[in-house]
Design a protein around this motif. Structure first.
Motif, PDB file in Angstrom:
ATOM      1  N   SER A 207      14.710  59.989  15.488  1.00  0.00           N
ATOM      2  CA  SER A 207      15.449  61.141  15.999  1.00  0.00           C
ATOM      3  C   SER A 207      15.472  62.257  14.968  1.00  0.00           C
ATOM      4  N   GLU A 208      15.445  63.486  15.475  1.00  0.00           N
ATOM      5  CA  GLU A 208      15.606  64.649  14.605  1.00  0.00           C
ATOM      6  C   GLU A 208      17.017  65.209  14.706  1.00  0.00           C
ATOM      7  N   SER A 209      17.871  64.527  15.468  1.00  0.00           N
ATOM      8  CA  SER A 209      19.237  65.008  15.686  1.00  0.00           C
ATOM      9  C   SER A 209      20.231  64.103  14.944  1.00  0.00           C
ATOM     10  N   ILE A 210      20.209  64.213  13.620  1.00  0.00           N
ATOM     11  CA  ILE A 210      21.086  63.432  12.752  1.00  0.00           C
ATOM     12  C   ILE A 210      21.916  64.424  11.933  1.00  0.00           C
ATOM     13  N   GLY A 211      23.237  64.270  11.967  1.00  0.00           N
ATOM     14  CA  GLY A 211      24.130  65.214  11.300  1.00  0.00           C
ATOM     15  C   GLY A 211      24.148  65.093   9.783  1.00  0.00           C
TER      16      GLY A 211
END
Length: 165
Positions: free
Chosen positions: A14-18
């Motif tokens: 995933s590229e959606s990691i905070g």
């Protein structure tokens, strides 16, 4: 430079990691997953595509989050907690869509608890270790057992623990 920590033995697609999130060894995060800021994803955690995780969430070792799981902020998921996402599972037979399982702000799931799909765990609720949750859990309640039942209602004093002197 990445805004989150990924152990060298983690697989993060995933590229959606905070920012500030830590993902430890042998965790696997699929490409569609969304993980918020300052989370701790421990060893051997699997996170499927259609999973959304809020901020400051802790997911302990051995947890799998399947499509349809929604985790709000400040949630704790204990080791080996089990989630389902298909109410009538059959090999090679897939539902058109998965039921949504929601863990509301600040709730805690004890080790080895089983959460059936389509369930909502209310804000600040606590699910005891080994519980089998078959229906919604109201906010600020403690449930445990098989099936999980309300044992008592929680108040602000439940967050205060006597420390040894």
């Amino acid at each position: 430079m990445s805004q989150f920590f990924k152990h060298s033995h983690a697989l993060v697609e995933s590229e959606s990691i905070g920012k500030g999130t830590k993902i430890w060894a042998f965790a696997h995060v699929l490409p569609g997953a969304q993980i918020g800021e300052d989370c701790n994803i421990c060893d051997n955690v699997f996170i499927e595509n259609d999973v959304i995780i809020g901020d400051r969430v802790t997911i302990k070792c051995g947890v799998q989050l399947w499509d349809g799981v929604r985790v709000d902020d400040d949630v704790f998921i204990g080791p080996n907690a089990t989630f389902t996402n298909d109410i009538f599972p059959r090999s090679k037979v897939y539902p058109e869509k998965f039921l949504i399982t929601r863990l509301k702000n600040g709730c805690s799931i004890g080790a080895n608890a089983t959460i059936l799909c389509g369930i909502e765990i209310g804000e600040q609720a606590m699910v005891g270790a080994g519980a089998v949750v078959t229906k919604d859990v109201p906010p600020k309640t403690l449930v445990y057992g098989n099936p999980a039942r309300i044992q008592r209602y929680l108040d602000d004093k439940d967050d205060e623990f006597d420390q040894p002197k």
